[in-house]
Design an enzyme around this catalytic site. Structure first.
Site, PDB file in Angstrom:
ATOM      1  N   HIS A  99      37.827 -17.032  10.274  1.00  0.00           N
ATOM      2  CA  HIS A  99      36.911 -16.111   9.601  1.00  0.00           C
ATOM      3  C   HIS A  99      37.630 -15.053   8.782  1.00  0.00           C
ATOM      4  CE1 HIS A  99      33.794 -18.162  11.794  1.00  0.00           C
ATOM      5  NE2 HIS A  99      34.628 -18.151  12.816  1.00  0.00           N
ATOM      6  N   GLU A 149      43.567 -18.584  16.007  1.00  0.00           N
ATOM      7  CA  GLU A 149      42.458 -19.369  16.523  1.00  0.00           C
ATOM      8  C   GLU A 149      41.640 -19.912  15.355  1.00  0.00           C
ATOM      9  OE1 GLU A 149      38.236 -19.459  18.779  1.00  0.00           O
ATOM     10  OE2 GLU A 149      38.807 -17.919  17.336  1.00  0.00           O
ATOM     11  N   ASN A 199      39.978 -23.710  27.003  1.00  0.00           N
ATOM     12  CA  ASN A 199      40.217 -22.279  26.806  1.00  0.00           C
ATOM     13  C   ASN A 199      39.026 -21.494  27.354  1.00  0.00           C
ATOM     14  OD1 ASN A 199      38.191 -22.281  24.872  1.00  0.00           O
ATOM     15  ND2 ASN A 199      39.464 -21.442  23.242  1.00  0.00           N
ATOM     16  N   ASP A 249      42.356 -13.823  17.071  1.00  0.00           N
ATOM     17  CA  ASP A 249      40.992 -14.272  17.303  1.00  0.00           C
ATOM     18  C   ASP A 249      40.266 -14.524  15.984  1.00  0.00           C
ATOM     19  OD1 ASP A 249      38.619 -14.475  19.220  1.00  0.00           O
ATOM     20  OD2 ASP A 249      37.895 -12.912  17.854  1.00  0.00           O
ATOM     21  N   ARG A 297      49.744 -24.004  26.509  1.00  0.00           N
ATOM     22  CA  ARG A 297      49.135 -22.871  27.201  1.00  0.00           C
ATOM     23  C   ARG A 297      48.284 -23.395  28.362  1.00  0.00           C
ATOM     24  NH1 ARG A 297      45.118 -19.597  23.624  1.00  0.00           N
ATOM     25  NH2 ARG A 297      43.849 -21.440  24.033  1.00  0.00           N
ATOM     26  N   ARG A 315      47.665 -13.776  19.758  1.00  0.00           N
ATOM     27  CA  ARG A 315      46.641 -14.760  19.429  1.00  0.00           C
ATOM     28  C   ARG A 315      45.737 -14.044  18.447  1.00  0.00           C
ATOM     29  NH1 ARG A 315      41.047 -15.123  20.694  1.00  0.00           N
ATOM     30  NH2 ARG A 315      40.240 -17.256  20.742  1.00  0.00           N
ATOM     31  N   ASP A 340      31.827  -7.499   9.955  1.00  0.00           N
ATOM     32  CA  ASP A 340      33.003  -8.171   9.406  1.00  0.00           C
ATOM     33  C   ASP A 340      33.897  -7.215   8.622  1.00  0.00           C
ATOM     34  OD1 ASP A 340      34.001 -10.922   9.406  1.00  0.00           O
ATOM     35  OD2 ASP A 340      33.940 -10.727   7.224  1.00  0.00           O
ATOM     36  N   ASN A 385      39.183  -9.445  13.229  1.00  0.00           N
ATOM     37  CA  ASN A 385      38.260  -9.916  12.186  1.00  0.00           C
ATOM     38  C   ASN A 385      37.031  -9.029  12.047  1.00  0.00           C
ATOM     39  OD1 ASN A 385      36.860 -11.990  10.416  1.00  0.00           O
ATOM     40  ND2 ASN A 385      35.494 -12.037  12.198  1.00  0.00           N
ATOM     41  N   ARG A 408      34.395 -16.632   5.799  1.00  0.00           N
ATOM     42  CA  ARG A 408      35.367 -15.528   5.783  1.00  0.00           C
ATOM     43  C   ARG A 408      34.740 -14.159   5.496  1.00  0.00           C
ATOM     44  NH1 ARG A 408      38.794 -19.822   3.590  1.00  0.00           N
ATOM     45  NH2 ARG A 408      40.312 -20.311   5.209  1.00  0.00           N
TER      46      ARG A 408
HETATM   47  C1  AAO Z   1      27.921 -12.232  21.491  1.00  0.00           C
HETATM   48  C2  AAO Z   1      26.596 -12.924  21.772  1.00  0.00           C
HETATM   49  C3  AAO Z   1      25.906 -13.293  20.493  1.00  0.00           C
HETATM   50  C4  AAO Z   1      25.716 -12.065  19.622  1.00  0.00           C
HETATM   51  C5  AAO Z   1      27.065 -11.415  19.380  1.00  0.00           C
HETATM   52  C6  AAO Z   1      26.978 -10.125  18.592  1.00  0.00           C
HETATM   53  O1  AAO Z   1      26.848 -14.073  22.568  1.00  0.00           O
HETATM   54  O2  AAO Z   1      24.643 -13.863  20.793  1.00  0.00           O
HETATM   55  O3  AAO Z   1      25.136 -12.412  18.392  1.00  0.00           O
HETATM   56  O4  AAO Z   1      27.673 -11.116  20.639  1.00  0.00           O
HETATM   57  O5  AAO Z   1      26.212  -9.201  19.275  1.00  0.00           O
HETATM   58  C7  AAO Z   1      32.693 -14.390  22.052  1.00  0.00           C
HETATM   59  C8  AAO Z   1      31.490 -15.196  22.502  1.00  0.00           C
HETATM   60  C9  AAO Z   1      30.264 -14.901  21.651  1.00  0.00           C
HETATM   61  C10 AAO Z   1      30.012 -13.403  21.617  1.00  0.00           C
HETATM   62  C11 AAO Z   1      31.240 -12.770  20.988  1.00  0.00           C
HETATM   63  C12 AAO Z   1      31.142 -11.267  20.819  1.00  0.00           C
HETATM   64  O6  AAO Z   1      31.808 -16.572  22.443  1.00  0.00           O
HETATM   65  O7  AAO Z   1      29.143 -15.547  22.244  1.00  0.00           O
HETATM   66  O8  AAO Z   1      28.850 -13.130  20.845  1.00  0.00           O
HETATM   67  O9  AAO Z   1      32.365 -13.023  21.870  1.00  0.00           O
HETATM   68  O10 AAO Z   1      30.844 -10.652  22.017  1.00  0.00           O
HETATM   69  C13 AAO Z   1      33.151 -19.824  16.348  1.00  0.00           C
HETATM   70  C14 AAO Z   1      34.386 -19.128  15.787  1.00  0.00           C
HETATM   71  C15 AAO Z   1      35.434 -18.877  16.826  1.00  0.00           C
HETATM   72  C16 AAO Z   1      34.847 -18.236  18.083  1.00  0.00           C
HETATM   73  C17 AAO Z   1      33.744 -19.143  18.585  1.00  0.00           C
HETATM   74  C18 AAO Z   1      33.079 -18.592  19.840  1.00  0.00           C
HETATM   75  O11 AAO Z   1      34.906 -19.881  14.705  1.00  0.00           O
HETATM   76  O12 AAO Z   1      36.393 -18.022  16.262  1.00  0.00           O
HETATM   77  O13 AAO Z   1      32.740 -19.261  17.566  1.00  0.00           O
HETATM   78  N1  AAO Z   1      35.883 -17.966  19.099  1.00  0.00           N
HETATM   79  C19 AAO Z   1      36.472 -16.603  19.222  1.00  0.00           C
HETATM   80  C20 AAO Z   1      36.666 -16.204  20.669  1.00  0.00           C
HETATM   81  C21 AAO Z   1      35.328 -15.964  21.314  1.00  0.00           C
HETATM   82  C22 AAO Z   1      34.629 -14.794  20.661  1.00  0.00           C
HETATM   83  C23 AAO Z   1      34.882 -14.696  19.209  1.00  0.00           C
HETATM   84  C24 AAO Z   1      35.722 -15.545  18.540  1.00  0.00           C
HETATM   85  C25 AAO Z   1      34.366 -13.522  18.506  1.00  0.00           C
HETATM   86  O14 AAO Z   1      37.445 -17.153  21.324  1.00  0.00           O
HETATM   87  O15 AAO Z   1      35.446 -15.747  22.695  1.00  0.00           O
HETATM   88  O16 AAO Z   1      33.196 -14.913  20.840  1.00  0.00           O
HETATM   89  O17 AAO Z   1      35.344 -12.509  18.681  1.00  0.00           O
HETATM   90  C26 AAO Z   1      31.575 -24.663  15.077  1.00  0.00           C
HETATM   91  C27 AAO Z   1      32.688 -24.041  14.274  1.00  0.00           C
HETATM   92  C28 AAO Z   1      33.500 -23.070  15.056  1.00  0.00           C
HETATM   93  C29 AAO Z   1      32.607 -22.074  15.780  1.00  0.00           C
HETATM   94  C30 AAO Z   1      31.634 -22.888  16.669  1.00  0.00           C
HETATM   95  C31 AAO Z   1      30.739 -21.999  17.504  1.00  0.00           C
HETATM   96  O18 AAO Z   1      32.123 -25.596  16.008  1.00  0.00           O
HETATM   97  O19 AAO Z   1      33.537 -25.063  13.816  1.00  0.00           O
HETATM   98  O20 AAO Z   1      34.353 -22.370  14.176  1.00  0.00           O
HETATM   99  O21 AAO Z   1      33.395 -21.216  16.563  1.00  0.00           O
HETATM  100  O22 AAO Z   1      30.866 -23.700  15.822  1.00  0.00           O
HETATM  101  O23 AAO Z   1      29.868 -21.309  16.684  1.00  0.00           O
HETATM  102  C32 AAO Z   1      31.008 -29.492  17.051  1.00  0.00           C
HETATM  103  C33 AAO Z   1      31.826 -29.263  15.783  1.00  0.00           C
HETATM  104  C34 AAO Z   1      32.543 -27.904  15.873  1.00  0.00           C
HETATM  105  C35 AAO Z   1      31.489 -26.873  16.032  1.00  0.00           C
HETATM  106  C36 AAO Z   1      30.811 -27.156  17.355  1.00  0.00           C
HETATM  107  C37 AAO Z   1      29.800 -26.106  17.765  1.00  0.00           C
HETATM  108  O24 AAO Z   1      31.863 -29.663  18.178  1.00  0.00           O
HETATM  109  O25 AAO Z   1      32.773 -30.285  15.654  1.00  0.00           O
HETATM  110  O26 AAO Z   1      33.329 -27.675  14.715  1.00  0.00           O
HETATM  111  O27 AAO Z   1      30.155 -28.404  17.289  1.00  0.00           O
HETATM  112  O28 AAO Z   1      28.728 -26.111  16.891  1.00  0.00           O
END
Ligand code: AAO
Length: 511
Positions: free
Chosen positions: A216, A248, A313, A212, A352, A210, A182, A115, A173
């Site tokens: 988005h 994901e 996870n 990732d 998983r 998977r 992006d 992405n 997206r």
């Molecule tokens: C790092 C730093 C950041 C910096 C960035 C860029 O931590 O501070 O800005 O670098 O320099 C992982 C880490 C991130 C890290 C990133 C890159 O988790 O902290 O950022 O690597 O190094 C969203 C996405 C989902 C993503 C998830 C973490 O939709 O795809 O965030 N997961 C994957 C991987 C993950 C990875 C990435 C993607 C990026 O598994 O390891 O990030 O490659 C809502 C939304 C979700 C969203 C969450 C969190 O969730 O629905 O889509 O996930 O927010 O933002 C309730 C709601 C629920 C909501 C939740 C949290 O439960 O029901 O829907 O609250 O608010």
């Protein structure tokens, strides 16, 4: 009619929903942050002999090196190029792992970060795992190569260029997820570049991906990339096999983007599964295990044949991503084993198992301030997964998949594969039991009092070894024995203070 059935059978078996595990292997394990050399050994010495179907590996491509904080696990979600070159190892080691795992019937699934590239704020230079130069400000990634044209800067309509609202599908997206540059997946050049990367992996013998951050990416853009993918390598897979795809997408309800938009491309992660199961097993919000009787679609989950399910996870075990505090992890081992046991016994979804490492968890105002900490390492070099005399792992690797209860439930799932959900029983509270046809039966006591009752197991008469408290070794049982009568019933007693308050028996644990 017959022809149609045959077609739909073929459609399933060769399609992107099929994990292409060996026959009778029904679960995969995420060996989070493991090195390729360790995974190769684990396939041979443990995963194949214990019936694991495959491994989800951490992103293998070159990523940014983050030094502040020092080498967090999440740096691997910031690609710099598609060279196979990461803390887990180099391309030769990766290839060797894929070959050796496939040769013992264990599949490899790659975590594909397609992405985005690294964060916009990173400094230009060569702080990357293979030393490739990059300049985020200019959108310059010469080792791919990508330039400004290949990113969505022009397309994103939010004021900041980042995702500001999850209720605006176009923003989610087209704009930056936490600052990550992006990629413009609508461009054929980007699609081809991504497909070339994935095809190199497929040609090496990888069985699937998977994807990732799929939420988005536009489903149609993902499809355009997938349409360019090769069939799987015929050295290990039947002709015409399509790579297994699981996207994901975090859909807990309440947002405009729905999991179902992605079903055409492959399976989708069902995040409601772990969040709800954690709530039930923790007995929060008045939930009880008796309510699990209609677990699955009955709980508003996606169709079983589209779901990739897991208790936790790599994100939500440490407060990243979503799911919240109900998520069970190895830190709550007793409840966790019950949750994983329930998942593996239940027919819903493709399962998983998580395999983690310890980190110095430290809560401040409800947040784990160490949730960035990377894998066990010496000055950033990932440590070997050592194996102790009792078969557990050393060097701070948790290896949940090697816990007897979890390992044996993976075997249970294989033994009951294809059998119907049957003989449900509950006490109206947190004592429940169910079977899988005439091949397996499981009983849980998550109440604060003892369970003692006679239940219909559906199994043939005989003495069975409980695979939670012990193992069947050379026809002898090291755990609790269960005696099934001619009418299929058996007496079960489970103390609420038992180390593991559940019992599982199956056709192959009969002694
Ligand atoms: C790092 C730093 C950041 C910096 C960035 C860029 O931590 O501070 O800005 O670098 O320099 C992982 C880490 C991130 C890290 C990133 C890159 O988790 O902290 O950022 O690597 O190094 C969203 C996405 C989902 C993503 C998830 C973490 O939709 O795809 O965030 N997961 C994957 C991987 C993950 C990875 C990435 C993607 C990026 O598994 O390891 O990030 O490659 C809502 C939304 C979700 C969203 C969450 C969190 O969730 O629905 O889509 O996930 O927010 O933002 C309730 C709601 C629920 C909501 C939740 C949290 O439960 O029901 O829907 O609250 O608010």
């Amino acid at each position: 009619m017959k022809f149609f059935l045959l077609l739909s059978f073929i459609g399933f078996c060769w399609a992107q929903y099929d994990p292409h595990t060996e026959y009778g292997r029904t679960a995969i394990v995420h060996l989070f942050e493991w090195r390729w050399v360790d995974i190769a050994k684990e396939c041979e010495r443990y995963l194949a002999p214990n019936g694991f179907g495959g491994v989800q590996v951490s992103p293998p491509n070159e990523n940014i090196v983050v030094n502040n904080p020092f080498r967090p696990w999440w740096e691997r979600y910031q690609p710099i190029s598609y060279k196979i070159c990461s803390r887990s190892g180099n391309e030769d080691e990766f290839k060797d792992m894929v070959t050796r795992c496939n040769n013992v019937g264990v599949r490899i699934y790659v975590d594909a970060v397609i992405n985005h590239m690294c964060g916009e704020g990173a400094e230009a230079g060569t702080s990357s795992t293979c030393g490739s130069y990059f300049n985020p400000k200019n959108r310059d990634f010469p080792a791919v190569p990508y330039s400004g044209w290949d990113f969505n800067d022009g397309k994103c309509k939010s004021g900041s260029g980042g995702i500001e609202s999850y209720n605006d599908a176009a923003q989610v997206r087209d704009c930056r997820l936490t600052g990550l540059l992006d990629l413009a997946l609508e461009k054929d050049y980007v699609r081809t570049t991504l497909a070339n990367y994935m095809n190199r992996l497929i040609d090496m013998g990888v069985a699937g991906f998977r994807l990732d951050a799929s939420k988005h990416m536009w489903p149609g853009d993902i499809k355009a990339v997938l349409d360019k993918l090769h069939n799987l390598n015929t050295r290990w897979f039947s002709q015409g096999s399509r790579p297994f795809i699981y996207q994901e997408v975090i859909d807990l309800g309440g947002e405009t983007i729905k999991s179902s938009e992605y079903f055409g491309n492959g399976r989708v992660t069902e995040f409601k599964y772990g969040a709800k199961l954690g709530t039930v097993i923790r007995k929060w919000n008045g939930e009880k295990m008796a309510y699990l009787k209609n677990w699955g679609e009955g709980w508003g989950f996606m169709p079983s044949d589209r779901a990739l399910v897991f208790v936790d996870n790599h994100d939500n075990q440490r407060g990243h991503g979503a799911g919240g505090s109900s998520i069970l992890t190895f830190w709550d081992a007793r409840l966790y084993k019950m949750a994983v046991g329930f998942m593996l016994a239940h027919p819903y979804g493709f399962t998983r198992v998580m395999s983690s490492y310890h980190w110095p968890r430290y809560f401040q105002n409800g947040d784990d301030i160490n949730n960035w900490v990377g894998p066990p390492n010496d000055n950033g070099v990932t440590k070997e997964v050592t194996i102790n005399a009792d078969t557990t792992c050393g060097n701070d690797w948790v290896c949940e998949h090697r816990w007897r209860q979890i390992r044996n439930m993976v075997a249970f799932r294989n033994v009951v594969n294809g059998q119907p959900f049957s003989n449900w029983w509950d006490n109206g509270s947190n004592q429940v039991a169910f079977g899988r046809g005439n091949r397996g039966f499981i009983v849980f006591n998550n109440d604060d009092w003892s369970l003692s009752t006679t239940l219909q197991t559906g199994l043939p008469a005989g003495t069975y070894c409980d695979v939670i408290s012990g193992d069947k070794i050379d026809g002898y049982c090291t755990g609790i024995k269960v005696y099934v009568s001619d009418d299929g019933t058996a007496q079960f007693s489970i103390s609420n203070s038992a180390e593991d308050p559940f019992i599982a028996i199956h056709a192959e644990s009969k002694i």
